[in-house]
Design a protein around this motif. Sequence first.
Motif, short mmCIF file in Angstrom:
data_model
loop_
_atom_site.label_atom_id
_atom_site.label_comp_id
_atom_site.label_asym_id
_atom_site.label_seq_id
_atom_site.Cartn_x
_atom_site.Cartn_y
_atom_site.Cartn_z
N LEU A 32 0.82 -1.21 0.00
CA LEU A 32 0.00 0.00 0.00
C LEU A 32 0.86 1.26 0.00
O LEU A 32 0.51 2.25 -0.66
CB LEU A 32 -0.93 -0.01 1.21
N ILE A 33 1.97 1.22 0.73
CA ILE A 33 2.87 2.37 0.74
C ILE A 33 3.43 2.61 -0.66
O ILE A 33 3.54 3.75 -1.13
CB ILE A 33 4.02 2.15 1.76
N TYR A 34 3.77 1.51 -1.35
CA TYR A 34 4.28 1.64 -2.72
C TYR A 34 3.23 2.23 -3.64
O TYR A 34 3.53 3.10 -4.47
CB TYR A 34 4.72 0.27 -3.23
N TRP A 35 1.98 1.79 -3.50
CA TRP A 35 0.90 2.34 -4.32
C TRP A 35 0.77 3.84 -4.08
O TRP A 35 0.74 4.63 -5.03
CB TRP A 35 -0.43 1.68 -3.97
N TYR A 36 0.67 4.23 -2.81
CA TYR A 36 0.43 5.63 -2.49
C TYR A 36 1.60 6.51 -2.91
O TYR A 36 1.41 7.62 -3.42
CB TYR A 36 0.14 5.79 -1.00
N HIS A 37 2.80 6.02 -2.70
CA HIS A 37 3.97 6.80 -3.12
C HIS A 37 3.97 6.97 -4.63
O HIS A 37 4.26 8.06 -5.16
CB HIS A 37 5.25 6.10 -2.66
N GLY A 38 3.64 5.91 -5.35
CA GLY A 38 3.60 5.98 -6.81
C GLY A 38 2.52 6.91 -7.32
O GLY A 38 2.74 7.67 -8.27
N TRP A 39 1.35 6.89 -6.67
CA TRP A 39 0.25 7.76 -7.10
C TRP A 39 0.55 9.23 -6.80
O TRP A 39 0.27 10.12 -7.61
CB TRP A 39 -1.04 7.35 -6.41
N LEU A 40 1.11 9.49 -5.63
CA LEU A 40 1.37 10.86 -5.23
C LEU A 40 2.55 11.47 -5.97
O LEU A 40 2.50 12.63 -6.41
CB LEU A 40 1.62 10.93 -3.71
N GLU A 41 3.62 10.69 -6.12
CA GLU A 41 4.83 11.19 -6.77
C GLU A 41 4.86 10.90 -8.27
O GLU A 41 5.80 11.29 -8.95
CB GLU A 41 6.06 10.56 -6.10
N LYS A 42 3.83 10.17 -8.74
CA LYS A 42 3.74 9.77 -10.15
C LYS A 42 5.00 9.00 -10.58
O LYS A 42 5.50 9.16 -11.69
CB LYS A 42 3.53 10.99 -11.05
N SER A 43 5.47 8.16 -9.64
CA SER A 43 6.64 7.33 -9.91
C SER A 43 6.26 5.91 -10.29
O SER A 43 7.13 5.09 -10.59
CB SER A 43 7.55 7.30 -8.67
N ILE A 44 4.97 5.62 -10.26
CA ILE A 44 4.48 4.29 -10.63
C ILE A 44 4.29 4.26 -12.13
O ILE A 44 4.33 5.30 -12.81
CB ILE A 44 3.16 4.00 -9.87
N SER A 45 4.11 3.09 -12.72
CA SER A 45 3.94 2.98 -14.16
C SER A 45 2.69 3.74 -14.61
O SER A 45 1.76 3.96 -13.83
CB SER A 45 3.84 1.52 -14.59
N ILE A 46 2.68 4.13 -15.88
CA ILE A 46 1.56 4.92 -16.41
C ILE A 46 0.25 4.14 -16.27
O ILE A 46 -0.79 4.71 -15.90
CB ILE A 46 1.82 5.28 -17.89
N GLU A 47 0.29 2.83 -16.57
CA GLU A 47 -0.93 2.02 -16.47
C GLU A 47 -1.46 2.01 -15.04
O GLU A 47 -2.67 2.06 -14.81
CB GLU A 47 -0.67 0.60 -16.94
N HIS A 48 -0.55 1.94 -14.06
CA HIS A 48 -0.99 1.87 -12.67
C HIS A 48 -1.43 3.24 -12.14
O HIS A 48 -2.14 3.31 -11.13
CB HIS A 48 0.12 1.29 -11.80
N GLU A 49 -1.02 4.31 -12.82
CA GLU A 49 -1.52 5.64 -12.46
C GLU A 49 -3.02 5.75 -12.73
O GLU A 49 -3.70 6.59 -12.14
CB GLU A 49 -0.78 6.72 -13.24
N TYR A 50 -3.53 4.90 -13.61
CA TYR A 50 -4.96 4.92 -13.92
C TYR A 50 -5.80 4.59 -12.68
O TYR A 50 -7.00 4.83 -12.67
CB TYR A 50 -5.27 3.90 -15.02
N PHE A 51 -5.17 4.01 -11.67
CA PHE A 51 -5.89 3.60 -10.46
C PHE A 51 -5.64 4.56 -9.30
O PHE A 51 -5.86 4.20 -8.14
CB PHE A 51 -5.48 2.18 -10.06
N SER A 52 -5.18 5.78 -9.61
CA SER A 52 -4.88 6.73 -8.54
C SER A 52 -6.11 7.16 -7.78
O SER A 52 -5.99 7.80 -6.72
CB SER A 52 -4.16 7.96 -9.12
N HIS A 53 -7.31 6.82 -8.28
CA HIS A 53 -8.52 7.10 -7.49
C HIS A 53 -8.50 6.33 -6.18
O HIS A 53 -9.28 6.62 -5.27
CB HIS A 53 -9.77 6.75 -8.30
N GLY A 54 -7.61 5.34 -6.07
CA GLY A 54 -7.46 4.61 -4.82
C GLY A 54 -6.99 5.50 -3.67
O GLY A 54 -7.12 5.12 -2.50
#
Length: 291
Positions: A32-54
């Motif tokens: 979960l920390i990895y998800w949130y860090h990726g969504w907030l910092e936009k460091s996650i893959s582009i496809e996984h950014e599609y789920f930033s509504h999480g």
Amino acid sequence: MQIQRKIPIAIERYLLNAALVMLLGLLYAPVLIYWYHGWLEKSISIEHEYFSHGLIGLPFAAYIAWMQRTQWSQLPNTNHPAGAILLIVGGLCYGSGLFDLVNLSFPLVLAGLCLWLKGIAGLKLEKWPLIFVALATPTHLPYLIEPLAFPLQKFIAAVAGFILVQFNLNVTVEQVYLFVNGQIVEVAPHCAGLKMLFTSLYVGLMLLYWTGVVSDRTKSIVFLLSAATISVVANIIRNTLLTLFHGTGQAGLFHWLHDSWGGDLYSACMLGLLVVLINWMQNHVEPRSAS
């Protein structure tokens, strides 16, 4: 004697719940920390950014589960065999080390625990939290959908070109490319509005649950279709503005709307329209009478 029996049972129940929460925390806190860090910092893959509504969806799911804790405790303890199957599958996915499977193990394990601890009744009670968790779990599903978005890309490019022509701009549209004053703008798959569409439908579902409108199937369908329409129209306007800014040499405005906080502000305003829409439906659309 009855009081003496109840105390150990209560302690045992709370200890079990605490142990399960601690185990889930140890297993999935890093995920979960990895998800949130990726969504907030936009460091996650582009496809996984599609789920930033999480970012808002997962806390909302936790809130619903917490508010239902009394109902959960009142359900009889019933072990359903499907729960064990989901727990085993979820454990195998987690142990695989593959990113998507590790992610998917989270909703699988949660659903498995509901079935194993409280049976079908527990799964029904936690249906909505599980739905919000599952729809916020990052996967490569957008990667599979993007090739199907080409007609939408062409439609957005054509409409954006038509709008700009009305302002006497020299615009040429070729497939998904717009040429303005010698500058080229591509309506790429990531610019087709899929992320905005996913977010709109997810937030729309949250609003339907929060307001209770979700119990009316007709109003729910109309609202979600309206949310999708608002998302598509908003994305067309955004792409039109991006083309205008790029074609007229306004690089600062282009990057503000495309890469900076301007895009977030634009999305927030669009989601605000959903709140206005559902409030209007509640106040002006009569509930469907029971047959």
